[in-house]
Write a protein that holds these residues in place. Structure first.
Motif, PDB file in Angstrom:
ATOM      1  N   PRO A 140       0.572  -0.257  10.874  1.00 38.60           N
ATOM      2  CA  PRO A 140      -0.431   0.597  10.838  1.00 38.60           C
ATOM      3  C   PRO A 140      -1.877   0.065  11.402  1.00 38.60           C
ATOM      4  CG  PRO A 140       0.279  -0.664   8.965  1.00 38.60           C
ATOM      5  CD  PRO A 140       1.108  -0.781   9.794  1.00 38.60           C
ATOM      6  N   ASP A 144      -4.733   4.369  19.272  1.00 36.62           N
ATOM      7  CA  ASP A 144      -4.817   5.828  18.950  1.00 36.62           C
ATOM      8  C   ASP A 144      -3.598   6.366  19.512  1.00 36.62           C
ATOM      9  OD1 ASP A 144      -7.349   6.079  17.916  1.00 36.62           O
ATOM     10  OD2 ASP A 144      -8.318   6.427  19.830  1.00 36.62           O
ATOM     11  N   GLN A 146      -0.419   4.887  19.895  1.00 37.99           N
ATOM     12  CA  GLN A 146       0.607   4.743  18.884  1.00 37.99           C
ATOM     13  C   GLN A 146       0.662   5.764  17.695  1.00 37.99           C
ATOM     14  OE1 GLN A 146      -0.096   0.124  18.352  1.00 37.99           O
ATOM     15  NE2 GLN A 146       1.670   0.755  17.338  1.00 37.99           N
ATOM     16  N   SER A 147      -0.365   6.287  17.104  1.00 39.28           N
ATOM     17  CA  SER A 147      -0.276   7.107  15.926  1.00 39.28           C
ATOM     18  C   SER A 147       0.134   8.418  16.577  1.00 39.28           C
ATOM     19  CB  SER A 147      -1.880   7.501  15.467  1.00 39.28           C
ATOM     20  OG  SER A 147      -2.793   7.848  16.243  1.00 39.28           O
ATOM     21  N   GLU A 151       5.574   6.727  13.971  1.00 36.90           N
ATOM     22  CA  GLU A 151       5.290   6.552  12.832  1.00 36.90           C
ATOM     23  C   GLU A 151       5.378   4.917  12.246  1.00 36.90           C
ATOM     24  OE1 GLU A 151       4.508   8.861  10.130  1.00 36.90           O
ATOM     25  OE2 GLU A 151       4.979  10.593  11.477  1.00 36.90           O
ATOM     26  N   THR A 152       4.634   4.507  11.048  1.00 37.76           N
ATOM     27  CA  THR A 152       4.508   3.203  11.029  1.00 37.76           C
ATOM     28  C   THR A 152       6.130   2.721  10.723  1.00 37.76           C
ATOM     29  OG1 THR A 152       2.492   3.061   9.912  1.00 37.76           O
ATOM     30  CG2 THR A 152       3.893   1.449   9.177  1.00 37.76           C
TER      31      THR A 152
END
Length: 278
Positions: A140, A144, A146-147, A151-152
């Motif tokens: 988490p 940007d 990655q998001s 998902e975490t």
């Protein structure tokens, strides 16, 4: 930015000269290393003591040394995995103990003791026999991109880094490499080991002529344990616009006390690893 401007008065921070803090620490180890190692490997803990680790270079600020590198490999399915040293038994001070260590390249011995600082020596996922697939998983608070893709907790894959030679986010130069925030050996553990993974053309090129980088990186991928060696904060690579004030726009910057690291220069560091609790 000039050297005079690197630590402006309004920052309230002291100016540090590269190498002074680390050099003093090494001198202390050389003078009293034997006594220190003995005190750290007494009945109050297991292992620890004088340790040589490969690390991303400290270039400024109050931290005593660089942050330890995590050797990396790519699985057959294209996932990124941090290597963990082989587990073996050695005799220390007449007592058999279990350690994680292996010879990797040249005179470098990769050891789990590289990560025994800032209280992490007590983490279950730092213990030599802790079972993990060692894959890097998206953390988490990452970047940007990655998001948008992960998902975490999802495993990081090489395909997500195809644009590593052009990637940029407005901080520093574009094309230095594409980073990701990751957790390592932490999916079933109470404590989290935070890491940064980057794919960089600079690392890819350097590995062609460097024995250690050839053994500890793959296809330009490099990783390090992202815990500042000063006060155990979590620094960032291209995460803070303020980093440009400290000549760190293309480096790893710790916003707490302005320590700066160069992720494209891997150096040997000498320190006293803390013993693992019995």
């Amino acid at each position: 930015m000039s050297a005079d401007d690197k630590y402006p008065p309004e920052s309230g921070r002291r100016r540090f000269v590269k190498g002074v803090v680390g050099g003093g620490a090494l001198a202390g180890v050389g003078a009293t290393g034997s006594a220190t190692v003995n005190s750290l490997t007494s009945s109050t803990g297991t292992g620890g003591g004088q340790t040589t680790a490969m690390a991303i270079e400290l270039t400024g600020g109050p931290a005593p040394r660089g942050m330890p590198q995590i050797p990396i490999e790519i699985t057959d399915d294209g996932y990124l995995r941090g290597k963990w040293p082989e587990v073996t038994t050695i005799t220390q001070n007449g007592v058999e103990i279990t350690v994680a260590q292996e010879d990797m390249a040249g005179d470098v011995t990769y050891s789990g003791e590289w990560f025994q600082y800032c209280g992490m020596e007590g983490y279950e996922n730092i213990q030599p026999e802790y079972e993990s697939d060692n894959l890097f998983r998206s953390a988490p608070g990452g970047y940007d991109w990655q998001s948008e893709e992960y998902e975490t907790g999802e495993q990081l894959h090489v395909d997500s880094f195809d644009d590593y030679e052009e990637w940029g986010n407005g901080i520093g130069q574009d094309g230095m490499g594409k980073p990701a925030s990751a957790n390592w050996r932490s999916q079933d553990a109470e404590d989290t080991l935070t890491a940064t993974v980057i794919r960089s053309p600079l690392i890819e090129e350097a590995a062609q002529e460097d024995e250690w980088l050839a053994a500890s990186t793959e296809n330009g991928f490099l990783a390090w344990l992202n815990v500042c060696t000063h006060f155990c904060c979590v620094p960032g690579y291209k995460k803070n616009e303020e980093s440009s004030r400290y000549d760190a726009a293309d480096g790893v910057y710790c916003q707490c006390h302005q320590s700066v690291y160069d992720p494209f220069n891997i150096v040997q560091t000498l320190f006293i690893a803390r013993p693992r609790p019995n």
